[in-house]
Design an enzyme around this catalytic site. Structure first.
Site, short mmCIF file in Angstrom:
data_model
loop_
_atom_site.label_atom_id
_atom_site.label_comp_id
_atom_site.label_asym_id
_atom_site.label_seq_id
_atom_site.Cartn_x
_atom_site.Cartn_y
_atom_site.Cartn_z
N GLU A 1 0.85 -1.20 0.00
CA GLU A 1 0.00 0.00 0.00
C GLU A 1 0.88 1.24 0.00
O GLU A 1 2.11 1.14 0.12
CB GLU A 1 -0.93 -0.03 1.22
CG GLU A 1 -1.95 -1.15 1.14
CD GLU A 1 -2.88 -1.21 2.33
OE1 GLU A 1 -3.36 -0.16 2.76
OE2 GLU A 1 -3.10 -2.31 2.84
N HIS B 1 -8.96 9.43 3.42
CA HIS B 1 -8.55 8.37 2.51
C HIS B 1 -8.74 8.88 1.09
O HIS B 1 -9.80 9.43 0.77
CB HIS B 1 -9.38 7.10 2.74
CG HIS B 1 -8.76 5.89 2.13
ND1 HIS B 1 -8.69 5.69 0.77
CD2 HIS B 1 -8.15 4.82 2.69
CE1 HIS B 1 -8.07 4.54 0.53
NE2 HIS B 1 -7.72 4.00 1.68
N ARG C 1 -0.70 8.73 1.90
CA ARG C 1 -2.07 9.20 1.76
C ARG C 1 -2.26 10.71 1.79
O ARG C 1 -3.11 11.25 1.09
CB ARG C 1 -2.88 8.65 2.93
CG ARG C 1 -3.62 7.46 2.53
CD ARG C 1 -4.33 6.89 3.67
NE ARG C 1 -4.31 5.47 3.44
CZ ARG C 1 -4.77 4.58 4.25
NH1 ARG C 1 -5.28 4.97 5.40
NH2 ARG C 1 -4.74 3.32 3.95
N HIS D 1 -11.32 9.55 7.16
CA HIS D 1 -11.09 8.11 7.32
C HIS D 1 -10.55 7.74 8.69
O HIS D 1 -10.95 6.73 9.27
CB HIS D 1 -10.09 7.69 6.24
CG HIS D 1 -9.76 6.23 6.22
ND1 HIS D 1 -10.71 5.26 5.98
CD2 HIS D 1 -8.58 5.58 6.38
CE1 HIS D 1 -10.12 4.06 6.01
NE2 HIS D 1 -8.83 4.23 6.26
N ARG E 1 -0.73 8.69 9.28
CA ARG E 1 -0.59 7.25 9.50
C ARG E 1 -0.23 6.51 8.21
O ARG E 1 -0.84 6.73 7.16
CB ARG E 1 -1.92 6.69 10.02
CG ARG E 1 -1.92 5.19 10.19
CD ARG E 1 -3.24 4.75 10.77
NE ARG E 1 -4.32 4.96 9.86
CZ ARG E 1 -4.85 4.03 9.08
NH1 ARG E 1 -4.41 2.78 9.12
NH2 ARG E 1 -5.86 4.31 8.29
P1 FAD Z 1 -13.76 0.29 16.22
O1 FAD Z 1 -13.42 -0.95 15.47
O2 FAD Z 1 -14.33 1.40 15.49
O3 FAD Z 1 -14.70 -0.11 17.44
C1 FAD Z 1 -15.28 0.89 18.25
C2 FAD Z 1 -16.18 0.23 19.26
O4 FAD Z 1 -16.52 1.18 20.27
C3 FAD Z 1 -17.51 -0.27 18.72
O5 FAD Z 1 -17.81 -1.50 19.32
C4 FAD Z 1 -18.52 0.78 19.20
O6 FAD Z 1 -19.83 0.27 19.38
C5 FAD Z 1 -17.90 1.14 20.53
N1 FAD Z 1 -18.30 2.46 21.03
C6 FAD Z 1 -18.02 3.68 20.54
N2 FAD Z 1 -18.55 4.63 21.32
C7 FAD Z 1 -19.19 4.00 22.32
C8 FAD Z 1 -19.94 4.43 23.43
N3 FAD Z 1 -20.17 5.73 23.70
N4 FAD Z 1 -20.48 3.49 24.26
C9 FAD Z 1 -20.29 2.17 24.02
N5 FAD Z 1 -19.59 1.71 22.98
C10 FAD Z 1 -19.05 2.62 22.14
N6 FAD Z 1 -6.72 0.04 9.35
C11 FAD Z 1 -5.74 -0.82 9.01
O7 FAD Z 1 -4.75 -0.97 9.73
N7 FAD Z 1 -5.87 -1.59 7.87
C12 FAD Z 1 -6.94 -1.48 7.05
O8 FAD Z 1 -7.03 -2.18 6.06
C13 FAD Z 1 -7.95 -0.55 7.37
N8 FAD Z 1 -9.03 -0.39 6.57
C14 FAD Z 1 -10.04 0.43 6.97
C15 FAD Z 1 -11.20 0.52 6.20
C16 FAD Z 1 -12.27 1.29 6.61
C17 FAD Z 1 -13.51 1.38 5.77
C18 FAD Z 1 -12.17 2.01 7.84
C19 FAD Z 1 -13.32 2.84 8.31
C20 FAD Z 1 -11.02 1.94 8.60
C21 FAD Z 1 -9.95 1.17 8.18
N9 FAD Z 1 -8.78 1.07 8.93
C22 FAD Z 1 -7.81 0.19 8.57
C23 FAD Z 1 -8.70 1.71 10.24
C24 FAD Z 1 -9.04 0.65 11.31
O9 FAD Z 1 -10.03 -0.21 10.81
C25 FAD Z 1 -9.54 1.30 12.58
O10 FAD Z 1 -8.68 2.32 12.98
C26 FAD Z 1 -9.61 0.25 13.69
O11 FAD Z 1 -10.40 -0.84 13.28
C27 FAD Z 1 -10.18 0.86 14.94
O12 FAD Z 1 -10.44 -0.16 15.86
P2 FAD Z 1 -11.02 0.20 17.28
O13 FAD Z 1 -11.14 -1.09 18.02
O14 FAD Z 1 -10.21 1.27 17.87
O15 FAD Z 1 -12.45 0.85 17.00
C1 SIN Z 2 -7.23 0.60 2.80
O1 SIN Z 2 -7.46 -0.59 2.65
O2 SIN Z 2 -6.94 1.37 1.88
C2 SIN Z 2 -7.30 1.16 4.17
C3 SIN Z 2 -6.07 0.81 4.87
C4 SIN Z 2 -5.93 1.66 6.09
O3 SIN Z 2 -6.74 2.52 6.39
O4 SIN Z 2 -4.91 1.45 6.75
#
Ligand code: FAD
Ligand code: SIN
Length: 522
Positions: A113, A241, A288, A349, A384
């Site tokens: 990437e 993104h 990015r 993003h 990032r």
């Molecule tokens: P999340 O997975 O967002 O989980 C948040 C949790 O908190 C959820 O369960 C939600 O219900 C809970 N929550 C929030 N607020 C409250 C509240 N007030 N009360 C109770 N519960 C609450 N990163 C990579 O490294 N590689 C990738 O390929 C990649 N692709 C991506 C593609 C997309 C479309 C997106 C949006 C992001 C991508 N990212 C990627 C970024 C990465 O996915 C996220 O940064 C990461 O998954 C965040 O994980 P997390 O556990 O911190 O939060």
């Molecule tokens: C993507 O698949 O382009 C998202 C990867 C990321 O947010 O790290």
């Protein structure tokens, strides 16, 4: 109603569940999610997870790429630590049941990437997040010490403030005793007392009109922590993104993974001209911040509402086999990516900044940890590197678990915490006030605090936000709690922090680009 647990985990994405699985052998764990358990940003991750696996890649290269992408604002020690610990965390994911793609020799098939000098992204087709989310949920459901509660909203973390003590940002030893949790169906707030609490509430893409983030990402963790007088940093660095599917009216925006560019897809104008070489020698695979800014510029110059991603020269079968999700999604809106270019636009993003944590994911508040997108660890600097986010979540949740396990028996539950007080509030029937203010907030952020900023735009955003803030605080004081008003309040808080920190940064750095402090592209 009251509940007592050893470990309270707010969030069921990769950060929350990987931590829960580690601490569960040492006490009772309660995981709270505000939506469905699997409605998380984690679930939508496409590209994969970066880690050094085979030659010719090595730790030094991954470290250098991370620091370069971060525009030299990363914490070097944190970068090294994270990247050295990555292979062990990947082995754990596999142990929990994650199936990364392998080639016919049984070796991992690595993707590439933007900003990566080698192939190093482990993935499961273009559905890596879904695979990880399911594996972690399955493992959590099987653990007898883990209880999960979906559809419950964390309103505030509990500190000395709730015992009537004055707490300011200078108060030493602010301590977390658990959280107040709203059950929206019953319209009741209950008290969860915990020895250790983990904030894993994800990002805040929904402060913008157009985002790849699911609706649950409203920055609640940052806002809760900030209200509790904890330390927040680097909020000005919002990652857009470069390539979300241009499909007006669709929310959230569907992501077109950067891995597609790693596979050979090329960014072109609507007329078909490849433009990225004019901005960076790495072309479509530049980091990015550079690609998103280049697209923004191309759209402004041409007046077009999108640019295009061209895959038509790629091997058809391999393209469909590697990116079945994107192929199916585009087909559903009558775009055959093997024959036509994909219309794409940048979308909000990822929040680089957030709750300041140390190398064990400890926040500035005692007994409170933060991991995942809500945290600011120092790994990403000012921008990032792709696919370093899932990795960061795993590494910091693991490190948090070490300290939480150490701590849990030494911390006493604070029984004297009072229950939530909702005296003097009445049911707010005027939902239109909340939905309209949310739209206004998103429009302010998109128009004035986007990919390219200026002092004047930021000042305007700040002044406009103040009006919505005053109106919303007034409404909040009088209203019976609802998820909608809490989320709006949290998004205003996060937007305020983004604007304030952007105003303070008098330079263009990484994701924060201001026309008042221009800088040559790297
Ligand atoms: P999340 O997975 O967002 O989980 C948040 C949790 O908190 C959820 O369960 C939600 O219900 C809970 N929550 C929030 N607020 C409250 C509240 N007030 N009360 C109770 N519960 C609450 N990163 C990579 O490294 N590689 C990738 O390929 C990649 N692709 C991506 C593609 C997309 C479309 C997106 C949006 C992001 C991508 N990212 C990627 C970024 C990465 O996915 C996220 O940064 C990461 O998954 C965040 O994980 P997390 O556990 O911190 O939060
Ligand atoms: C993507 O698949 O382009 C998202 C990867 C990321 O947010 O790290």
């Amino acid at each position: 109603m009251r509940k007592k647990v050893d470990f309270l985990v707010l969030g069921s994405g990769i950060a929350g569940l990987s931590y829960a699985l580690k601490v569960a052998d040492y006490g009772k764990v309660l995981v709270i999610a505000k939506g469905k358990l699997d409605e998380t940003a984690t679930r939508y991750a496409q590209g994969g997870i970066a880690a050094v696996t085979y030659n010719p890649d090595n730790f030094e290269k991954h470290i250098r790429d991370t620091i370069d992408a971060g525009d030299k604002l990363s914490d070097d020690d944190i970068v090294k630590m994270t990247i050295y610990e990555a292979p062990e965390r990947i082995r754990e994911l596999v142990h929990w049941g994650v199936r990364f793609d392998r080639n016919t020799d049984g070796l991992y098939e690595l993707g590439r990437e933007g900003g990566h000098s080698e192939k190093r992204v482990l993935h499961h087709k273009d559905r890596t997040g879904f695979e990880i989310q399911q594996a972690l949920l399955n493992a959590s459901r099987m653990h007898p010490n883990i209880e999960v509660a979906e559809g419950h909203f964390s309103v505030d973390i509990i500190t000395q403030h709730h015992l009537g003590m004055k707490v300011t940002r200078r108060t030493p030893e602010v301590t977390c005793y658990g959280a107040y949790i709203l059950n929206p169906e019953q319209r009741k707030v209950y008290t969860v007392l915990a020895r250790c609490t983990m904030l894993a509430t994800g990002g805040a893409g929904n402060i913008y009109s157009s985002t790849t983030n699911p609706l649950i990402n409203t920055g609640d963790g940052v806002a809760m922590l900030y209200r509790a007088k904890g330390a927040v940093e680097k909020m000005e660095f919002v990652q857009f993104h470069p390539t979300s599917l241009y499909n007006p009216g669709e929310t959230p925006s569907f992501l077109i993974t950067e891995a597609l560019r790693g596979f050979g897809a090329i960014l072109r104008s609507k007329k078909g001209e490849a433009f990225m070489e004019n901005y960076d020698k790495r072309g479509s695979l530049a980091p990015r911040d550079i690609v998103a800014r280049a697209i923004d510029n191309e759209m402004k110059i041409s007046g077009d509402d999108h640019v295009c991603l061209d895959c038509t020269h790629l091997n058809k079968n391999e393209l469909i086999n590697h990116f079945p999700g994107i192929y199916a999604k585009c087909m559903s809106i009558n775009i055959d990516i093997t024959k036509e270019m994909i219309p794409v636009v940048p979308a909000a993003h990822y929040m680089v900044g957030g709750i300041r944590v140390d190398e064990y994911a400890r926040t500035s508040i005692q007994n409170l940890f933060a991991s995942g997108e809500t945290a600011s660890t120092g790994l990403h600097g000012a921008n990032r590197l792709a696919s370093n986010s899932l990795l960061e979540s795993l590494v910091f949740s693991h490190r948090a678990s070490l300290k939480a396990i150490e701590k849990v028996r030494k911390v006493k539950l604070k029984e004297e915490i009072p229950d939530w007080d909702d005296k003097g509030t009445t049911l707010n029937e005027e939902m239109v006030l909340i939905t309209q203010s949310t739209k206004e907030l998103q429009s302010i952020m998109s128009n004035y605090v986007g990919i390219v900023r200026s002092d004047l735009r930021l000042k305007r955003a700040f002044d406009r936000l103040r009006i919505i803030y005053n109106e919303t605080e007034d409404l909040y004081e009088k209203s019976v709690l609802s998820v909608e008003i809490c989320e709006l309040r949290n998004m205003i808080n996060v937007a305020y922090l983004v604007i304030k920190m952007a105003m303070q940064r008098k330079e263009s750095r990484g994701l924060h680009y201001s026309i008042d402090y221009p800088k040559e592209n790297r």
